[in-house]
Design an enzyme around this catalytic site. Structure first.
Site, mmCIF file in Angstrom:
data_model
loop_
_atom_site.group_PDB
_atom_site.id
_atom_site.type_symbol
_atom_site.label_atom_id
_atom_site.label_comp_id
_atom_site.label_asym_id
_atom_site.label_seq_id
_atom_site.Cartn_x
_atom_site.Cartn_y
_atom_site.Cartn_z
ATOM 1 N N ASP A 167 39.025 13.865 -24.189
ATOM 2 C CA ASP A 167 38.608 13.720 -25.579
ATOM 3 C C ASP A 167 39.760 14.083 -26.516
ATOM 4 O O ASP A 167 40.277 15.200 -26.475
ATOM 5 C CB ASP A 167 37.387 14.602 -25.861
ATOM 6 C CG ASP A 167 36.639 14.131 -27.103
ATOM 7 O OD1 ASP A 167 36.716 12.933 -27.432
ATOM 8 O OD2 ASP A 167 35.978 14.968 -27.738
ATOM 9 N N TYR A 169 41.546 14.013 -30.574
ATOM 10 C CA TYR A 169 41.252 14.721 -31.826
ATOM 11 C C TYR A 169 42.033 13.980 -32.903
ATOM 12 O O TYR A 169 42.774 14.580 -33.658
ATOM 13 C CB TYR A 169 41.762 16.163 -31.644
ATOM 14 C CG TYR A 169 41.280 17.216 -32.599
ATOM 15 C CD1 TYR A 169 39.938 17.396 -32.885
ATOM 16 C CD2 TYR A 169 42.207 18.090 -33.187
ATOM 17 C CE1 TYR A 169 39.518 18.417 -33.735
ATOM 18 C CE2 TYR A 169 41.787 19.117 -34.025
ATOM 19 C CZ TYR A 169 40.437 19.263 -34.294
ATOM 20 O OH TYR A 169 40.027 20.286 -35.127
ATOM 21 N N HIS A 174 39.191 14.827 -39.899
ATOM 22 C CA HIS A 174 38.315 15.726 -39.146
ATOM 23 C C HIS A 174 39.059 16.999 -38.749
ATOM 24 O O HIS A 174 38.523 18.105 -38.876
ATOM 25 C CB HIS A 174 37.778 15.036 -37.892
ATOM 26 C CG HIS A 174 37.038 15.979 -36.989
ATOM 27 N ND1 HIS A 174 35.805 16.500 -37.317
ATOM 28 C CD2 HIS A 174 37.366 16.537 -35.783
ATOM 29 C CE1 HIS A 174 35.401 17.320 -36.354
ATOM 30 N NE2 HIS A 174 36.333 17.366 -35.419
ATOM 31 N N GLU A 239 29.212 14.519 -32.610
ATOM 32 C CA GLU A 239 30.516 14.065 -33.089
ATOM 33 C C GLU A 239 30.557 12.552 -32.947
ATOM 34 O O GLU A 239 30.380 12.020 -31.841
ATOM 35 C CB GLU A 239 31.661 14.742 -32.317
ATOM 36 C CG GLU A 239 31.759 16.232 -32.640
ATOM 37 C CD GLU A 239 33.047 16.893 -32.173
ATOM 38 O OE1 GLU A 239 33.709 16.349 -31.259
ATOM 39 O OE2 GLU A 239 33.394 17.964 -32.718
ATOM 40 N N GLU A 241 32.197 9.322 -32.441
ATOM 41 C CA GLU A 241 33.483 8.941 -31.854
ATOM 42 C C GLU A 241 33.432 7.521 -31.315
ATOM 43 O O GLU A 241 32.371 6.968 -31.070
ATOM 44 C CB GLU A 241 33.850 9.887 -30.687
ATOM 45 C CG GLU A 241 33.914 11.348 -31.102
ATOM 46 C CD GLU A 241 34.617 12.238 -30.080
ATOM 47 O OE1 GLU A 241 35.339 11.713 -29.204
ATOM 48 O OE2 GLU A 241 34.428 13.469 -30.171
ATOM 49 N N ASP A 273 29.967 13.030 -28.737
ATOM 50 C CA ASP A 273 30.444 14.241 -28.063
ATOM 51 C C ASP A 273 29.613 15.416 -28.606
ATOM 52 O O ASP A 273 30.031 16.130 -29.525
ATOM 53 C CB ASP A 273 31.941 14.422 -28.370
ATOM 54 C CG ASP A 273 32.503 15.696 -27.778
ATOM 55 O OD1 ASP A 273 31.991 16.148 -26.742
ATOM 56 O OD2 ASP A 273 33.460 16.244 -28.357
ATOM 57 N N ARG A 277 28.263 24.413 -31.574
ATOM 58 C CA ARG A 277 29.298 25.047 -32.391
ATOM 59 C C ARG A 277 29.377 26.560 -32.197
ATOM 60 O O ARG A 277 30.462 27.141 -32.283
ATOM 61 C CB ARG A 277 29.044 24.749 -33.874
ATOM 62 C CG ARG A 277 29.059 23.279 -34.234
ATOM 63 C CD ARG A 277 30.382 22.632 -33.914
ATOM 64 N NE ARG A 277 30.394 21.214 -34.304
ATOM 65 C CZ ARG A 277 31.319 20.360 -33.899
ATOM 66 N NH1 ARG A 277 32.301 20.746 -33.089
ATOM 67 N NH2 ARG A 277 31.278 19.108 -34.283
ATOM 68 N N GLN A 280 30.981 27.188 -28.827
ATOM 69 C CA GLN A 280 32.385 26.777 -28.980
ATOM 70 C C GLN A 280 33.205 27.828 -29.740
ATOM 71 O O GLN A 280 34.324 28.166 -29.346
ATOM 72 C CB GLN A 280 32.417 25.438 -29.738
ATOM 73 C CG GLN A 280 33.802 24.834 -29.921
ATOM 74 C CD GLN A 280 33.766 23.566 -30.797
ATOM 75 O OE1 GLN A 280 32.705 23.127 -31.236
ATOM 76 N NE2 GLN A 280 34.917 22.981 -31.031
ATOM 77 N N TYR A 284 36.370 29.301 -27.539
ATOM 78 C CA TYR A 284 37.447 28.295 -27.542
ATOM 79 C C TYR A 284 38.855 28.856 -27.470
ATOM 80 O O TYR A 284 39.791 28.119 -27.148
ATOM 81 C CB TYR A 284 37.302 27.354 -28.748
ATOM 82 C CG TYR A 284 37.948 27.804 -30.024
ATOM 83 C CD1 TYR A 284 37.365 28.794 -30.802
ATOM 84 C CD2 TYR A 284 39.155 27.239 -30.461
ATOM 85 C CE1 TYR A 284 37.944 29.203 -31.983
ATOM 86 C CE2 TYR A 284 39.748 27.646 -31.644
ATOM 87 C CZ TYR A 284 39.143 28.628 -32.406
ATOM 88 O OH TYR A 284 39.732 29.030 -33.572
ATOM 89 N N LYS A 293 30.956 21.971 -25.058
ATOM 90 C CA LYS A 293 31.113 20.517 -25.099
ATOM 91 C C LYS A 293 30.605 19.807 -23.849
ATOM 92 O O LYS A 293 30.204 18.650 -23.926
ATOM 93 C CB LYS A 293 32.606 20.178 -25.237
ATOM 94 C CG LYS A 293 33.245 20.659 -26.520
ATOM 95 C CD LYS A 293 32.944 19.710 -27.649
ATOM 96 C CE LYS A 293 33.852 19.977 -28.843
ATOM 97 N NZ LYS A 293 33.606 18.989 -29.911
ATOM 98 N N THR A 297 27.514 14.127 -22.945
ATOM 99 C CA THR A 297 28.205 13.131 -23.769
ATOM 100 C C THR A 297 27.402 11.852 -23.623
ATOM 101 O O THR A 297 27.042 11.469 -22.502
ATOM 102 C CB THR A 297 29.643 12.901 -23.264
ATOM 103 O OG1 THR A 297 30.341 14.152 -23.294
ATOM 104 C CG2 THR A 297 30.382 11.890 -24.123
ATOM 105 N N GLU A 414 30.951 19.393 -40.591
ATOM 106 C CA GLU A 414 31.645 19.057 -41.838
ATOM 107 C C GLU A 414 30.657 18.801 -42.976
ATOM 108 O O GLU A 414 30.821 19.303 -44.080
ATOM 109 C CB GLU A 414 32.508 17.811 -41.618
ATOM 110 C CG GLU A 414 33.653 18.017 -40.658
ATOM 111 C CD GLU A 414 34.192 16.714 -40.102
ATOM 112 O OE1 GLU A 414 33.678 16.221 -39.079
ATOM 113 O OE2 GLU A 414 35.136 16.166 -40.701
HETATM 114 CA CA CA Z 1 35.107 15.553 -29.762
#
Ligand code: CA
Length: 467
Positions: A167, A169, A174, A239, A241, A273, A277, A280, A284, A293, A297, A414
């Protein structure tokens, strides 16, 4: 009865289509730089009426591949056309050569075997299927119709066997938005404009659209808590994507040059994805995403081929003045000229209450994929630049696609400012993050003057309570 002759092997020089109404001379020139053929001809229509309806995601110019099961039989490769699915392997008897072989290789529970035959085979099969389904072949209708399943009666499966999932970024908008929440003074890491950043995610939990997502549990440590605890995620997010499906393997030790990296791609799908949060945020550092994560998916069932998307290529994102130029191994003039893809991606939410009230899914955002900072070819060139090998069926996520302003932000993180500014929904509810019973729906489409509109179908997933 006269038995129709087999479809002739296609002559690549035959039937080159010149767009008649593509706007300015410059636009025509730009389009003609790309390898277009009669499968892209906007005037081509299908004898399947639903494929010709305005706004249909699957006109004859699209022909995306997937895996379906008809009411009777085993899962197999299919192509979406209007509101039908064509059994591709059943077409092998009507075709010749490489195209027939590719069709026969669709008699499998994934597309990997067909992809193995390479871009010439994919292209030959596309041209022949386009011709069989076009009004030019209306007299074939009685032979093909028995191999069409109404999409409503078809069970759809994950279209590819996924050996690896990486994955990226690649949206600078973002990366800036997300970075600001965790590091307000230093949102964008110093490597961002040099390195197409990615992490190795999990292939085992990639599922097809429609598969429910169970809310994950994990270690959570709110800022004011003295120690973490193990509990259901309280900040579940999506997410938005684009998924990139690799169709050509590369050798261990041999980088794929940026100039030819696009040839490695079989096609594209929508990809969610799912992200926890709170899990994470605690886990992370220092090694990046892990359990926040890898629990799920979701990908859309239809892979829109690279060839179908050829007319929608556009210039790569133009870096603002002052940004560093990409390093030479990530630079190719043709990729800069047409490495962007004009796909509009949209995210929607449908809560349980909205379903009860008969409301339509509510659009949360719509993002132009062409604003992505790194092109797909740059992602592949970088991924293999150290000699790492790609396999057939490898899945690459673009990273959350966020546009420059709030209407295009591709995650709730976001949109709701990490849950602090909940979004108001037409049902009177609000959402900071995803609640149980919520369904997240992605859609994608390509539109360009003088061309057919093509779409990606949907990528859906409803969230179930934690076990
Ligand atoms: Ca992602």
């Amino acid at each position: 009865m006269v038995v129709p002759a087999k479809v002739e092997a296609h002559n690549h020089l035959h039937g080159v289509w010149v767009p008649a109404c593509a706007g300015t001379a410059q636009a025509v020139k730009r389009i003609l730089m790309i390898d277009l053929n009669e499968t892209h001809d906007p005037k081509r229509a299908s004898w399947i009426d639903s494929a010709n309806a305005p706004g249909c995601d699957f006109p004859i110019q699209n022909l995306p591949f997937g895996i379906f099961r008809p009411p009777v039989g085993e899962p197999r490769g299919g192509v979406a056309i209007g509101d039908r699915v064509l059994d591709v392997a059943a077409m092998a008897d009507f075709l010749n050569g490489l195209s027939a072989r590719a069709a026969a290789d669709c008699k499998a529970p994934h597309l990997n075997r067909m992809m193995e035959l390479g871009p010439h085979a994919w292209s030959a099969l596309r041209r022949d299927l386009s011709r069989l389904l076009s009004t030019e072949s209306s007299d074939w209708r009685h032979r093909i119709e028995p191999h069409l399943t109404p999409m409503a009666d078809a069970e759809l499966f994950r279209p590819i066997d996924v050996p690896n999932f990486t994955d990226f970024y690649a949206s600078v908008f973002h990366a800036t938005n997300a970075g600001r929440m965790f590091r307000p003074d230093n949102p964008l890491m110093p490597n961002y404009k040099y390195v197409p950043v990615a992490y190795h995610s999990r292939a085992s939990s990639v599922r097809v659209s429609g598969t429910p997502v169970v809310r994950p549990k994990g270690q959570i440590k709110p800022g004011d808590a003295p120690a973490p605890f193990y509990a259901p995620c309280r900040a579940l997010d999506y997410e938005l994507e684009l998924g990139i499906v690799v169709g050509v393997r590369s050798e261990l030790g041999t980088p794929v040059p940026v100039g030819s990296a696009g040839n490695s791609i079989f096609g594209f799908c929508l990809l969610n994805d799912w992200s926890a949060r709170d899990i994470q945020a605690w886990e992370y550092q220092p090694l990046g995403p892990f359990l926040g994560k890898n629990f799920a998916t979701t990908i859309s069932p239809w892979i829109v081929t690279s060839e179908a998307l050829a007319p929608y290529h556009t210039q790569a994102y133009r870096r603002p003045e002052g940004d560093p130029a990409p390093l030479p191994y990530l630079t190719d003039s043709a990729d800069q000229e047409r490495g962007g893809i004009a796909i509009e991606l949209s995210a929607y939410i449908l809560t349980a209450k909205m379903r009860e009230q008969g409301l339509e899914p509510f659009r949360l955002s719509h993002s132009p994929f062409a604003t992505i900072y790194w092109t797909v070819a740059q992602m592949i060139a970088h991924h293999t630049s150290n000699g790492c090998n790609l396999e057939i069926g490898d899945l690459l996520g673009s990273g959350t696609v966020s546009g420059p302003d709030k209407s295009g932000w591709g995650s709730l993180l976001e949109l709701s400012a990490r849950g602090r500014e909940p979004i108001e929904l037409p049902s009177g509810e609000t959402r900071g993050f995803i609640e149980d019973g919520d369904e997240i729906v992605f859609r994608g489409r390509c539109e360009r003057e003088g061309l057919a509109r093509i779409g990606f179908g949907e990528c859906r997933g409803v969230v179930l309570p934690a076990n």
